[in-house]
Scaffold this active site. Structure first.
Site, PDB file in Angstrom:
ATOM      1  N   TRP A   1      -3.187  -1.667  -1.806  1.00  0.00           N
ATOM      2  CA  TRP A   1      -3.036  -2.859  -2.498  1.00  0.00           C
ATOM      3  C   TRP A   1      -3.484  -4.220  -1.864  1.00  0.00           C
ATOM      4  CZ3 TRP A   1      -1.063  -4.440  -7.225  1.00  0.00           C
ATOM      5  CH2 TRP A   1      -0.478  -5.778  -7.516  1.00  0.00           C
TER       6      TRP A   1
ATOM      7  N   LYS B   1      14.176 -15.283 -19.006  1.00  0.00           N
ATOM      8  CA  LYS B   1      14.685 -13.841 -18.502  1.00  0.00           C
ATOM      9  C   LYS B   1      15.618 -13.316 -19.266  1.00  0.00           C
ATOM     10  CE  LYS B   1      12.207 -12.985 -16.212  1.00  0.00           C
ATOM     11  NZ  LYS B   1      11.230 -13.758 -15.864  1.00  0.00           N
TER      12      LYS B   1
ATOM     13  N   ASN C   1      -0.088  -0.210   6.134  1.00  0.00           N
ATOM     14  CA  ASN C   1       0.427  -0.979   5.120  1.00  0.00           C
ATOM     15  C   ASN C   1       1.017  -2.156   5.812  1.00  0.00           C
ATOM     16  OD1 ASN C   1       1.985  -1.934   2.733  1.00  0.00           O
ATOM     17  ND2 ASN C   1       3.436  -0.558   3.177  1.00  0.00           N
ATOM     18  N   GLY C   2       0.684  -3.393   5.256  1.00  0.00           N
ATOM     19  CA  GLY C   2       1.226  -4.898   6.043  1.00  0.00           C
ATOM     20  C   GLY C   2       0.240  -5.915   5.979  1.00  0.00           C
TER      21      GLY C   2
ATOM     22  N   ARG D   1       3.630   1.880  -6.574  1.00  0.00           N
ATOM     23  CA  ARG D   1       3.469   0.684  -5.719  1.00  0.00           C
ATOM     24  C   ARG D   1       2.104   0.056  -6.110  1.00  0.00           C
ATOM     25  NH1 ARG D   1       6.572   1.457  -0.866  1.00  0.00           N
ATOM     26  NH2 ARG D   1       5.068   0.304   0.382  1.00  0.00           N
TER      27      ARG D   1
ATOM     28  N   GLU E   1      13.600 -20.801 -16.677  1.00  0.00           N
ATOM     29  CA  GLU E   1      13.244 -19.420 -16.037  1.00  0.00           C
ATOM     30  C   GLU E   1      14.333 -18.711 -16.726  1.00  0.00           C
ATOM     31  OE1 GLU E   1      10.926 -17.642 -15.461  1.00  0.00           O
ATOM     32  OE2 GLU E   1      11.539 -16.110 -14.735  1.00  0.00           O
TER      33      GLU E   1
ATOM     34  N   GLU F   1      14.040 -12.208 -22.710  1.00  0.00           N
ATOM     35  CA  GLU F   1      13.069 -11.014 -22.964  1.00  0.00           C
ATOM     36  C   GLU F   1      13.760  -9.776 -22.539  1.00  0.00           C
ATOM     37  OE1 GLU F   1      11.025 -12.517 -18.704  1.00  0.00           O
ATOM     38  OE2 GLU F   1       9.884 -11.228 -20.378  1.00  0.00           O
TER      39      GLU F   1
ATOM     40  N   CYS G   1       0.760  -1.313   0.001  1.00  0.00           N
ATOM     41  CA  CYS G   1      -0.127  -0.135   0.052  1.00  0.00           C
ATOM     42  C   CYS G   1       0.907   1.207  -0.102  1.00  0.00           C
ATOM     43  CB  CYS G   1      -0.934  -0.144   1.219  1.00  0.00           C
ATOM     44  SG  CYS G   1      -1.797  -1.494   1.405  1.00  0.00           S
TER      45      CYS G   1
ATOM     46  N   LYS H   1       3.025  -6.209 -19.592  1.00  0.00           N
ATOM     47  CA  LYS H   1       3.077  -6.805 -18.261  1.00  0.00           C
ATOM     48  C   LYS H   1       1.964  -7.709 -18.183  1.00  0.00           C
ATOM     49  CE  LYS H   1       4.606  -7.477 -14.167  1.00  0.00           C
ATOM     50  NZ  LYS H   1       5.608  -8.681 -14.078  1.00  0.00           N
TER      51      LYS H   1
ATOM     52  N   HIS I   1      21.792 -34.841 -28.447  1.00  0.00           N
ATOM     53  CA  HIS I   1      20.677 -35.482 -29.376  1.00  0.00           C
ATOM     54  C   HIS I   1      20.285 -34.556 -30.327  1.00  0.00           C
ATOM     55  CE1 HIS I   1      20.461 -39.259 -27.041  1.00  0.00           C
ATOM     56  NE2 HIS I   1      20.449 -38.485 -25.856  1.00  0.00           N
TER      57      HIS I   1
HETATM   58  C1  F6R Z   1       7.967 -13.003 -18.146  1.00  0.00           C
HETATM   59  C2  F6R Z   1       6.510 -12.636 -17.648  1.00  0.00           C
HETATM   60  C3  F6R Z   1       5.338 -13.567 -18.460  1.00  0.00           C
HETATM   61  C4  F6R Z   1       4.480 -13.767 -17.341  1.00  0.00           C
HETATM   62  C5  F6R Z   1       3.225 -14.403 -18.043  1.00  0.00           C
HETATM   63  C6  F6R Z   1       2.160 -14.611 -17.235  1.00  0.00           C
HETATM   64  O1  F6R Z   1       9.043 -12.466 -17.135  1.00  0.00           O
HETATM   65  O2  F6R Z   1       6.465 -12.125 -16.947  1.00  0.00           O
HETATM   66  O3  F6R Z   1       6.075 -14.760 -19.142  1.00  0.00           O
HETATM   67  O4  F6R Z   1       4.901 -14.666 -16.389  1.00  0.00           O
HETATM   68  O5  F6R Z   1       2.482 -13.703 -18.985  1.00  0.00           O
HETATM   69  O6  F6R Z   1       1.761 -13.483 -16.539  1.00  0.00           O
HETATM   70  P1  F6R Z   1       0.853 -13.955 -15.282  1.00  0.00           P
HETATM   71  O7  F6R Z   1       1.678 -14.412 -14.189  1.00  0.00           O
HETATM   72  O8  F6R Z   1       0.514 -12.430 -14.648  1.00  0.00           O
HETATM   73  O9  F6R Z   1      -0.424 -14.519 -15.367  1.00  0.00           O
END
Ligand code: F6R
Length: 614
Positions: free
Chosen positions: A77, A490, A103-104, A28, A486, A493, A2, A609, A509
């Site tokens: 939040w 990372k 907040n918490g 935030r 993963e 991207e 928050c 996002k 293979h």
């Molecule tokens: C990669 C990334 C995406 C999300 C994917 C699912 O860094 O952020 O691959 O993980 O779009 O998103 P959520 O978790 O919001 O369903």
């Protein structure tokens, strides 16, 4: 996560000022906002709160924005209770004389709420926060002054909090306290400011007191009195801020991605909070699922996208190891079209940071139609997936701003570990001693991540050496292969360098044909039983002149400088939990390579996002 702001002083328009300061905390994240104002002569504190954007609150101010007075304001939040007007802060006591923002997370709010309700207090919201203001009221009724009542209330709660309290009995004072959630005081001339973060007050002052855990503050226009919770006087140095606002919003980090990597220890702590008992067993007070049903599932299906899917892969390895039940992980966009084998004895775990990913939401609905029990592991409270699932467990990573997910991933892992341990514990697969052993390892994770973050020199050097690589392979076996996926995601991207993860033994293979000078190989080797095999896989690639990096457990020499060009060591935990530590150097490697290449780190090209289209 928050946002809090507050003001004491003589300015006209202090409500407007507090809301403007709140806008600087928008990073935030928030789902609702509210404000409380009190002036000398008022018999009650005026409170106004609205779901949604700050603009909704501003539109409802009707003249209050011109008001002066002592103000506390809040962006919520959500953690406990859906985002709506009633659950928004501030919360008031039964008399309307006291208002409080927080907040918490208050862990013991359920037992406190039961006690206060039995004593006649009337609760308006579903939040954990509201117990605090009623507790203060209860202690006031016992004849304490306001300050003593707040201290007594705080002595009864466990959990994390940054709080601000105002009362019509002391209209020119804000009381504030913090433990495990941030709070700062901006120092002015004849006025003072409060906020959960420095950027909020930078329009008015650059002199701030950064409160520490256990600090209690009485703030008036004339000054600030700092004490411990029990009343011992305290001194804190005044910090003079030299950053610009945008740097300050990132906590001094150059990018949100880096800040969020550094947020991880706290995010793990928050996700574990309230889910571990004093005897180190796992508890989920939020689950309604009866134990008999939990034991009846004959298969688990995990459905997710991207990073959340990768967390699911690590979860599968852990669950199969621990529960000896078949676990399938499906990319959500494939799940619906694969005619999945799902029925009423299936537990479908749906993982999502945002809770809004269209493919994942569709997967959840498909699993429900087929009769599965759905359990969402989600970060954003009240999101579509959280609302539609039969059960929901939140990850408490706080808002993630960087498109590349980091802290959501580690908290998803921690959530999955806890769920697996909970099932094993409930079906007596593991005795209490073994559950406690696992839990103790989980509780050490935040400190172990801090150890990695404390010195990133070696990672930065590797990033400089490998930044011009044409392509990357991430290799591992078992749990290491899960986290390799993963690591590769990372890197691609944020750096735009092609990267692929492979089970280490699979390279020969086919993909080995791609290995040549200019290609880099990151080999994750944290499972001691697999060292011999991984050593030969590394030799295969170094013989073809690839550059090699090993990610290994500190103290293990199974893969060392004799086998690879560089070694990155991470602290040791149980083999099954190693992905939560091994991912950290890979996140940093991706970050530093992208930074060296001048990429748009927080908003990589072509990516969003939250992907709300199928
Ligand atoms: C990669 C990334 C995406 C999300 C994917 C699912 O860094 O952020 O691959 O993980 O779009 O998103 P959520 O978790 O919001 O369903």
């Amino acid at each position: 996560m928050c946002g809090i702001t507050g003001y004491v002083g003589g300015r006209a328009g202090s409500v407007r000022l507090a809301l403007d300061n709140l806008k600087r905390l928008e990073y935030r994240g928030y789902d609702s906002a509210g404000v409380a104002v009190v002036r000398p002569g008022d018999t009650q504190v005026t409170v106004l709160k609205k779901k949604g954007k700050l603009a909704n609150l501003e539109a409802a101010l009707s003249g209050l924005d011109k008001s002066g007075g002592t103000v506390i304001a809040h962006t919520r939040w959500a953690t406990h209770g859906r985002p709506n007007d009633v659950n928004a802060h501030p919360h008031s006591d039964c008399t309307g004389k006291i208002a409080l923002i927080h907040n918490g997370i208050i862990e013991n709010y359920i037992s406190l709420k039961e006690r206060l309700t039995a004593a006649g207090h009337v609760f308006a919201s579903d939040t954990d926060t509201e117990v605090l203001v009623h507790l203060v009221e209860a202690h006031l009724a016992r004849g304490n002054g306001l300050e003593a009542a707040i201290r007594a209330a705080l002595a009864e709660v466990t959990g994390a909090y940054a709080i601000c309290v105002v009362s019509s009995e002391e209209p020119e004072t804000i009381y504030a306290a913090k433990t495990a959630s941030p709070l700062i005081i901006g120092l002015g001339e004849g006025e003072n400011f409060l906020a959960s973060d420095i950027p909020a007050v930078m329009g008015f002052t650059r002199n701030v007191l950064v409160l520490e855990d256990g600090d209690f503050a009485r703030i008036t226009p004339e000054g600030v009195t700092l004490t411990t919770l029990s009343g011992t006087p305290l001194q804190r140095d005044v910090f003079h801020v030299t950053w610009d606002v945008s740097t300050a919003q990132k906590g001094g980090y150059a990018h949100f991605m880096l800040k969020e990597i550094y947020d991880q220890p706290q995010a793990i702590r928050d996700t574990l909070r309230g889910r571990v008992t004093e005897t180190h067993q796992v508890t989920f007070p939020e689950l309604k699922l009866p134990t008999a049903k939990l034991l009846d599932f004959n298969r688990i299906v995990i459905v997710a996208c991207g990073t959340a899917y990768n967390a699911g892969l690590a979860g599968k390895n852990f669950y199969e190891h621990l529960l000896r039940r078949p676990v399938e992980v499906q990319v959500a966009s494939e799940f619906r079209y694969n005619d999945p084998i799902v029925d009423s004895r299936t537990l479908a775990i749906i993982i999502s940071q945002s809770g809004e990913t269209a493919d994942t939401l569709a997967g959840l609905r498909e699993a429900k139609i087929k009769g599965a029990t759905t359990l969402a592991l989600v970060n954003v409270v009240g999101s579509s997936i959280a609302r539609e699932a039969d059960e929901v467990i939140y990850t408490y990573a706080g808002p993630e701003i960087s498109v590349a997910s980091t802290k959501a991933y580690v908290t998803q892992l921690v959530g999955l570990y806890l769920i697996g341990l909970y099932i094993a514990q409930e079906e007596n697969k593991l005795g209490p001693g073994l559950v406690a052993d696992y839990v103790e390892q989980l509780l050490r994770l935040p400190e172990q991540v801090e150890t990695i973050l404390a010195d990133t020199t070696a990672i930065q050097e590797v990033a400089q050496t490998l930044k011009d690589s044409s392509s990357f392979f991430f290799l591992g076996r078992g749990f290491d292969y899960a986290v390799a996926q993963e690591g590769a995601l990372k890197l691609k991207e944020v750096s735009y360098i092609h990267a692929e993860a492979y089970p280490a033994g699979e390279l020969k293979h086919g993909p080995l044909a791609l290995v040549e000078p200019g290609v880099s190989v990151v080999c994750i080797a944290t499972q001691s039983s697999l060292y011999d095999k991984v050593q030969s896989n590394v030799k295969e690639v170094s013989a073809r002149d690839a550059s090699t990096v090993g990610i290994v457990k500190a103290g293990d020499e199974g893969l060392n400088e004799h086998f690879v060009d560089s070694i990155l060591r991470v602290p040791a935990t149980h083999d099954t939990f190693m992905p939560a530590l091994a991912i950290v150097p890979m996140q940093l490697l991706a970050y530093y390579i992208a930074d060296a290449l001048g990429r748009e780190i927080d908003q990589p090209r072509n990516l969003a996002k939250s992907v709300t289209v199928e």
